[in-house]
Motif scaffolding. Structure first.
Motif, PDB file in Angstrom:
ATOM      1  N   SER A  66      38.226 -15.757 -30.826  1.00  0.00           N
ATOM      2  CA  SER A  66      37.378 -14.616 -31.166  1.00  0.00           C
ATOM      3  C   SER A  66      37.051 -13.899 -29.864  1.00  0.00           C
ATOM      4  CB  SER A  66      36.094 -15.077 -31.850  1.00  0.00           C
ATOM      5  OG  SER A  66      36.378 -15.742 -33.063  1.00  0.00           O
ATOM      6  N   PHE A  67      37.225 -12.577 -29.857  1.00  0.00           N
ATOM      7  CA  PHE A  67      37.029 -11.805 -28.628  1.00  0.00           C
ATOM      8  C   PHE A  67      36.045 -10.672 -28.876  1.00  0.00           C
ATOM      9  CE2 PHE A  67      38.406  -8.202 -25.842  1.00  0.00           C
ATOM     10  CZ  PHE A  67      38.068  -8.781 -24.625  1.00  0.00           C
ATOM     11  N   LEU A  68      35.092 -10.514 -27.943  1.00  0.00           N
ATOM     12  CA  LEU A  68      34.110  -9.438 -28.030  1.00  0.00           C
ATOM     13  C   LEU A  68      34.017  -8.740 -26.683  1.00  0.00           C
ATOM     14  CD1 LEU A  68      30.646  -9.458 -29.736  1.00  0.00           C
ATOM     15  CD2 LEU A  68      30.835  -8.686 -27.365  1.00  0.00           C
ATOM     16  N   PRO A  69      34.425  -7.465 -26.576  1.00  0.00           N
ATOM     17  CA  PRO A  69      34.272  -6.717 -25.326  1.00  0.00           C
ATOM     18  C   PRO A  69      32.901  -6.044 -25.250  1.00  0.00           C
ATOM     19  CG  PRO A  69      35.599  -5.452 -26.881  1.00  0.00           C
ATOM     20  CD  PRO A  69      35.215  -6.725 -27.583  1.00  0.00           C
ATOM     21  N   LEU A  70      32.254  -6.164 -24.103  1.00  0.00           N
ATOM     22  CA  LEU A  70      30.922  -5.597 -23.922  1.00  0.00           C
ATOM     23  C   LEU A  70      30.956  -4.141 -23.470  1.00  0.00           C
ATOM     24  CD1 LEU A  70      29.035  -8.536 -22.149  1.00  0.00           C
ATOM     25  CD2 LEU A  70      28.662  -7.701 -24.480  1.00  0.00           C
ATOM     26  N   PHE A  71      31.916  -3.815 -22.594  1.00  0.00           N
ATOM     27  CA  PHE A  71      32.015  -2.448 -22.086  1.00  0.00           C
ATOM     28  C   PHE A  71      33.439  -2.213 -21.598  1.00  0.00           C
ATOM     29  CE2 PHE A  71      30.599  -5.152 -18.636  1.00  0.00           C
ATOM     30  CZ  PHE A  71      31.389  -4.775 -17.559  1.00  0.00           C
ATOM     31  N   TYR A  72      33.729  -0.970 -21.295  1.00  0.00           N
ATOM     32  CA  TYR A  72      35.075  -0.594 -20.860  1.00  0.00           C
ATOM     33  C   TYR A  72      35.159  -0.623 -19.339  1.00  0.00           C
ATOM     34  CZ  TYR A  72      39.084   2.389 -19.809  1.00  0.00           C
ATOM     35  OH  TYR A  72      40.256   2.892 -19.297  1.00  0.00           O
ATOM     36  N   ILE A  73      36.231  -1.210 -18.815  1.00  0.00           N
ATOM     37  CA  ILE A  73      36.485  -1.183 -17.375  1.00  0.00           C
ATOM     38  C   ILE A  73      37.959  -0.873 -17.160  1.00  0.00           C
ATOM     39  CG2 ILE A  73      36.781  -3.704 -17.344  1.00  0.00           C
ATOM     40  CD1 ILE A  73      35.746  -3.631 -14.453  1.00  0.00           C
ATOM     41  N   GLU A  74      38.226   0.141 -16.365  1.00  0.00           N
ATOM     42  CA  GLU A  74      39.597   0.625 -16.203  1.00  0.00           C
ATOM     43  C   GLU A  74      40.448  -0.297 -15.365  1.00  0.00           C
ATOM     44  OE1 GLU A  74      41.984   4.720 -14.911  1.00  0.00           O
ATOM     45  OE2 GLU A  74      39.802   4.597 -14.751  1.00  0.00           O
ATOM     46  N   ASN A  75      39.915  -0.776 -14.241  1.00  0.00           N
ATOM     47  CA  ASN A  75      40.710  -1.605 -13.336  1.00  0.00           C
ATOM     48  C   ASN A  75      39.794  -2.605 -12.652  1.00  0.00           C
ATOM     49  OD1 ASN A  75      42.374  -2.747 -11.403  1.00  0.00           O
ATOM     50  ND2 ASN A  75      43.437  -0.848 -10.937  1.00  0.00           N
ATOM     51  N   ASP A  76      39.897  -3.861 -13.055  1.00  0.00           N
ATOM     52  CA  ASP A  76      39.023  -4.905 -12.531  1.00  0.00           C
ATOM     53  C   ASP A  76      39.395  -5.329 -11.111  1.00  0.00           C
ATOM     54  OD1 ASP A  76      36.949  -6.816 -12.649  1.00  0.00           O
ATOM     55  OD2 ASP A  76      38.381  -8.377 -13.174  1.00  0.00           O
ATOM     56  N   ASP A  77      40.541  -4.866 -10.612  1.00  0.00           N
ATOM     57  CA  ASP A  77      40.972  -5.254  -9.273  1.00  0.00           C
ATOM     58  C   ASP A  77      40.318  -4.425  -8.173  1.00  0.00           C
ATOM     59  OD1 ASP A  77      42.630  -7.204 -10.314  1.00  0.00           O
ATOM     60  OD2 ASP A  77      44.315  -5.827 -10.523  1.00  0.00           O
ATOM     61  N   PHE A  78      39.578  -3.384  -8.563  1.00  0.00           N
ATOM     62  CA  PHE A  78      38.893  -2.521  -7.595  1.00  0.00           C
ATOM     63  C   PHE A  78      37.401  -2.507  -7.899  1.00  0.00           C
ATOM     64  CE2 PHE A  78      43.235  -1.147  -7.545  1.00  0.00           C
ATOM     65  CZ  PHE A  78      43.480  -0.731  -6.250  1.00  0.00           C
ATOM     66  N   ARG A  79      36.579  -2.648  -6.869  1.00  0.00           N
ATOM     67  CA  ARG A  79      35.138  -2.617  -7.058  1.00  0.00           C
ATOM     68  C   ARG A  79      34.634  -1.189  -7.137  1.00  0.00           C
ATOM     69  NH1 ARG A  79      32.619  -6.285  -2.407  1.00  0.00           N
ATOM     70  NH2 ARG A  79      34.058  -5.043  -1.183  1.00  0.00           N
ATOM     71  N   GLY A  80      33.730  -0.927  -8.060  1.00  0.00           N
ATOM     72  CA  GLY A  80      33.099   0.372  -8.173  1.00  0.00           C
ATOM     73  C   GLY A  80      31.779   0.395  -7.424  1.00  0.00           C
ATOM     74  N   LEU A  81      31.067   1.521  -7.534  1.00  0.00           N
ATOM     75  CA  LEU A  81      29.775   1.658  -6.866  1.00  0.00           C
ATOM     76  C   LEU A  81      28.782   0.634  -7.394  1.00  0.00           C
ATOM     77  CD1 LEU A  81      28.079   3.295  -4.847  1.00  0.00           C
ATOM     78  CD2 LEU A  81      27.478   4.833  -6.743  1.00  0.00           C
ATOM     79  N   ILE A  82      28.804   0.438  -8.724  1.00  0.00           N
ATOM     80  CA  ILE A  82      27.957  -0.580  -9.346  1.00  0.00           C
ATOM     81  C   ILE A  82      28.826  -1.812  -9.595  1.00  0.00           C
ATOM     82  CG2 ILE A  82      26.526  -1.170 -11.336  1.00  0.00           C
ATOM     83  CD1 ILE A  82      26.035   1.814 -11.738  1.00  0.00           C
ATOM     84  N   PRO A  83      28.474  -2.964  -9.030  1.00  0.00           N
ATOM     85  CA  PRO A  83      29.297  -4.167  -9.224  1.00  0.00           C
ATOM     86  C   PRO A  83      29.492  -4.482 -10.698  1.00  0.00           C
ATOM     87  CG  PRO A  83      27.676  -4.532  -7.494  1.00  0.00           C
ATOM     88  CD  PRO A  83      27.330  -3.218  -8.128  1.00  0.00           C
TER      89      PRO A  83
END
Length: 407
Positions: A66-83
């Motif tokens: 069973s899978f539940l996604p909480l939010f969308y993230i385009e590329n987990d290999d790069f850090r954004g401004l908000i961790p």
């Protein structure tokens, strides 16, 4: 008796290629989960068409979950401004996904879960003390700027865990010392490799595959390959790796970089500045099975990390019969035998280049059999099955108590 439910919490999507040891560990926990368990994953979405906050049934590695996604993230290999960890923690606020067993791989999200009922386990992948204290790159980890705040948060949250597993003996000792009342809950857990994917070739097939890759890359068929595999992140210090290759100064040795991350452009710039364009191939993120094919043809896997736990990529390379060249970081130096790799006593280009030359030019001193022998105790099927066996025993004991008390 109903099936016990295991819910795994981590900020990734298992169907989307994502670089990291935590992802690899979770994937093996899903793949080798006994049929007696129901497995759920609270992760993230990589496709905006996916419905957020709703459970759906899906198959991963031959296992229904069973899978539940909480939010969308385009590329987990790069850090954004908000961790991403901050986003993940915030997305859990106001929700309750408690279950019989809950596995966490970062401590921050457990701010929200303190009052959830069920058995909670924390997995630690790095030497926390070294990670916080390291000074090589101010951008490597946000908590480095606020070490006291991190340890205060940890102290507030750590009591909720019935099990704390560390793949690093130094972190295990640190937790036992910092929290003496929890000593019996803290244990060492071997990281693993998937023996269905990572295995060696015969010498003849290895030589043939190496020639095929060299031809495909437009290189001499006698080229000797070394590989880095992982996230291009300050922890891994890929810039030091490029400088070590320049110091090695051997045109017949070619570096394959399998991975991506925030330092990708800096690595490319360093390659250009040092004139190494013909001696390095950046492959980007590589799927697991393709990565195994690369491991099998390389003369060495190299790590130039500032700090580590026990990298999965080390075990995977060894299982393919490939020796290791590593800095003195994490568990790898304790793992290796004299015939399965070299530990650099200094984290400098000269020392790393010398170790690479020693391994690459003398393959007879680092036989496939010795590498496989070093990796064998870390086979995923054995290690993960052991964890699940203990979980099942605790579940049976708890269920028996419930039946006897009529609760």
């Amino acid at each position: 008796m109903r099936k016990p439910v295991l819910t795994i919490f981590y900020q990734y999507n298992p169907w989307c290629s994502s670089i990291g040891g935590i992802q690899t560990l979770i994937n093996t926990f899903i793949k080798y989960a006994p049929r007696e368990f129901e497995v759920r994953l609270v992760g993230t979405a990589s496709d905006r068409s996916q419905t957020l906050g709703e459970w759906r049934q899906a198959e991963f590695a031959g296992r229904e979950i069973s899978f539940l996604p909480l939010f969308y993230i385009e590329n987990d290999d790069f850090r954004g401004l908000i961790p991403t960890t901050v986003k993940y923690t915030a997305a859990l606020v106001g929700r309750n996904y408690a279950s019989d067993f809950m596995h966490f791989y970062r401590i921050e999200p457990t701010i929200v879960t303190r009052h959830w009922q069920g058995e909670k386990t924390l997995f630690i992948q790095n030497d926390i003390q070294a990670q916080i204290a390291a000074k090589d790159d101010k951008n490597a980890i946000l908590w480095r700027k606020f070490p006291s705040a991190y340890f205060a948060l940890e102290k507030m949250l750590v009591n909720q865990f019935q099990q704390i597993y560390s793949c690093n003996t130094e972190s295990m000792k640190l937790y036992q010392q910092r929290y003496p009342d929890l000593q019996e809950r803290v244990a060492f857990l071997k990281n693993t490799f998937d023996e269905d994917i990572f295995y060696p070739l015969t010498p003849d097939k290895k030589a043939q595959s190496r020639r095929e890759i060299a031809t495909r890359l437009g290189l001499d068929v006698d080229t000797r390959f070394i590989m880095f595999a992982g996230r291009l992140h300050p922890q891994k210090d890929p810039i030091l790796l490029i400088r070590s290759l320049a110091t090695l100064d051997d045109p017949n040795i070619h570096l394959l970089i399998a991975g991506n991350g925030e330092l990708a452009e800096s690595v490319r710039a360093e390659i250009t500045q040092l004139g190494l364009e013909k001696r390095v191939t950046m492959l980007g993120a590589v799927p697991q099975k393709a990565l195994a094919d690369l491991h099998r043809v390389c003369h060495a896997l190299v790590l130039t990390s500032a700090f580590e736990g026990l990298p999965f990529v080390v075990l995977e390379a060894l299982a393919c019969g490939t020796p290791i060249v590593t800095t003195k970081a994490g568990e790898t130096p304790q793992l290796l035998s004299p015939e399965s790799g070299v530990v650099c006593q200094e984290r400098t280009p000269d020392c790393i280049a010398q170790a690479l030359r020693q391994v690459v030019m003398n393959p007879e001193n680092y036989p496939i059999s010795a590498c496989i022998k070093t990796a064998q105790p870390y086979a995923a099927r054995t290690v993960i099955s052991g964890v699940y066996k203990k979980m099942w025993q605790r579940w049976e004991k708890k269920s028996l108590v419930t039946i006897n008390t009529g609760a």
